[in-house]
Design a protein around this motif. Sequence first.
Motif, PDB file in Angstrom:
ATOM      1  N   THR A   1       1.029  -1.259   0.081  1.00  0.00           N
ATOM      2  CA  THR A   1      -0.066  -0.091   0.023  1.00  0.00           C
ATOM      3  C   THR A   1       0.720   1.282   0.020  1.00  0.00           C
ATOM      4  O   THR A   1       0.599   2.188  -0.696  1.00  0.00           O
ATOM      5  CB  THR A   1      -0.971  -0.128   1.259  1.00  0.00           C
ATOM      6  OG1 THR A   1      -1.761  -1.238   1.160  1.00  0.00           O
ATOM      7  CG2 THR A   1      -1.930   1.111   1.300  1.00  0.00           C
ATOM      8  N   ASP A   2       2.013   1.293   0.819  1.00  0.00           N
ATOM      9  CA  ASP A   2       3.010   2.319   0.713  1.00  0.00           C
ATOM     10  C   ASP A   2       3.339   2.695  -0.514  1.00  0.00           C
ATOM     11  O   ASP A   2       3.625   3.627  -0.810  1.00  0.00           O
ATOM     12  CB  ASP A   2       3.813   2.096   1.757  1.00  0.00           C
ATOM     13  CG  ASP A   2       3.597   2.214   3.051  1.00  0.00           C
ATOM     14  OD1 ASP A   2       2.523   2.793   3.576  1.00  0.00           O
ATOM     15  OD2 ASP A   2       4.082   1.757   4.117  1.00  0.00           O
ATOM     16  N   ILE A   3       3.772   1.680  -1.137  1.00  0.00           N
ATOM     17  CA  ILE A   3       4.419   1.726  -2.567  1.00  0.00           C
ATOM     18  C   ILE A   3       3.507   2.359  -3.407  1.00  0.00           C
ATOM     19  O   ILE A   3       4.038   3.045  -4.263  1.00  0.00           O
ATOM     20  CB  ILE A   3       5.167   0.385  -3.084  1.00  0.00           C
ATOM     21  CG1 ILE A   3       6.232   0.231  -2.081  1.00  0.00           C
ATOM     22  CG2 ILE A   3       5.306   0.583  -4.519  1.00  0.00           C
ATOM     23  CD1 ILE A   3       6.767  -1.236  -2.183  1.00  0.00           C
ATOM     24  N   GLN A   4       2.181   1.843  -3.527  1.00  0.00           N
ATOM     25  CA  GLN A   4       1.344   2.194  -4.354  1.00  0.00           C
ATOM     26  C   GLN A   4       0.906   3.666  -4.214  1.00  0.00           C
ATOM     27  O   GLN A   4       0.665   4.546  -5.138  1.00  0.00           O
ATOM     28  CB  GLN A   4       0.134   1.471  -4.136  1.00  0.00           C
ATOM     29  CG  GLN A   4       0.240   0.061  -4.796  1.00  0.00           C
ATOM     30  CD  GLN A   4      -0.692  -1.159  -4.653  1.00  0.00           C
ATOM     31  OE1 GLN A   4      -1.765  -0.636  -3.708  1.00  0.00           O
ATOM     32  NE2 GLN A   4      -0.938  -2.061  -5.365  1.00  0.00           N
ATOM     33  N   ILE A   5       0.962   4.075  -2.883  1.00  0.00           N
ATOM     34  CA  ILE A   5       0.479   5.616  -2.611  1.00  0.00           C
ATOM     35  C   ILE A   5       2.010   6.450  -3.164  1.00  0.00           C
ATOM     36  O   ILE A   5       1.560   7.483  -3.636  1.00  0.00           O
ATOM     37  CB  ILE A   5       0.346   5.858  -1.062  1.00  0.00           C
ATOM     38  CG1 ILE A   5      -0.931   5.274  -0.710  1.00  0.00           C
ATOM     39  CG2 ILE A   5       0.344   7.138  -0.780  1.00  0.00           C
ATOM     40  CD1 ILE A   5      -1.091   5.105   0.821  1.00  0.00           C
TER      41      ILE A   5
END
Length: 176
Positions: A69-73
């Motif tokens: 999720t962090d990477i996608q954000i």
Amino acid sequence: MVTTHWDGSAERYLRSQRIPPLEYIPTVTSHFRPDACMWMNSFEERNPWATWEQFSSAILEHYGASSITDIQIVLACLEQTTTVDAFIVAFTKLSSRAYGWTKAQLLPNFLGGLKPEICHDVQVMEPRTLAEAQRLARRLEAKLNDSRLHRLSRPSGAWSSSSKQNTIGSQNSSIN
């Protein structure tokens, strides 16, 4: 286990060198820098019989593996600040870690991160693939750079000053 950049690269290297699985940890840790060696000494003391999977999980946990999720954000918020090529490199590094994202999902994120003067022109051309969008962005950046160079290489006041002299000269001749 979801493979991240670090352990995926390590595993590819270990397999390509035909390192036996029992030698994975000693082989990888032989390349550690001093800070990581200190962490490893502590890890080995507490986990003398650790498996590769346990070691990988522990090191990723310790050194802060980002969640998907962090990477996608971060990927969705990535913006071009220098060249298109530099943006493509940064985008590729992050997108390779955005597990489960299709190329169709990556395309709008790439386009949205481009500088506005490049983004709008690329969107008008309606690229269907990420590779096509990247190729178009490179071409448009080159075109913008060429036009900027052309403007800079032309003498700024040469045309207007000579035309002013001609106007002044013709006014003087009409007075005489």
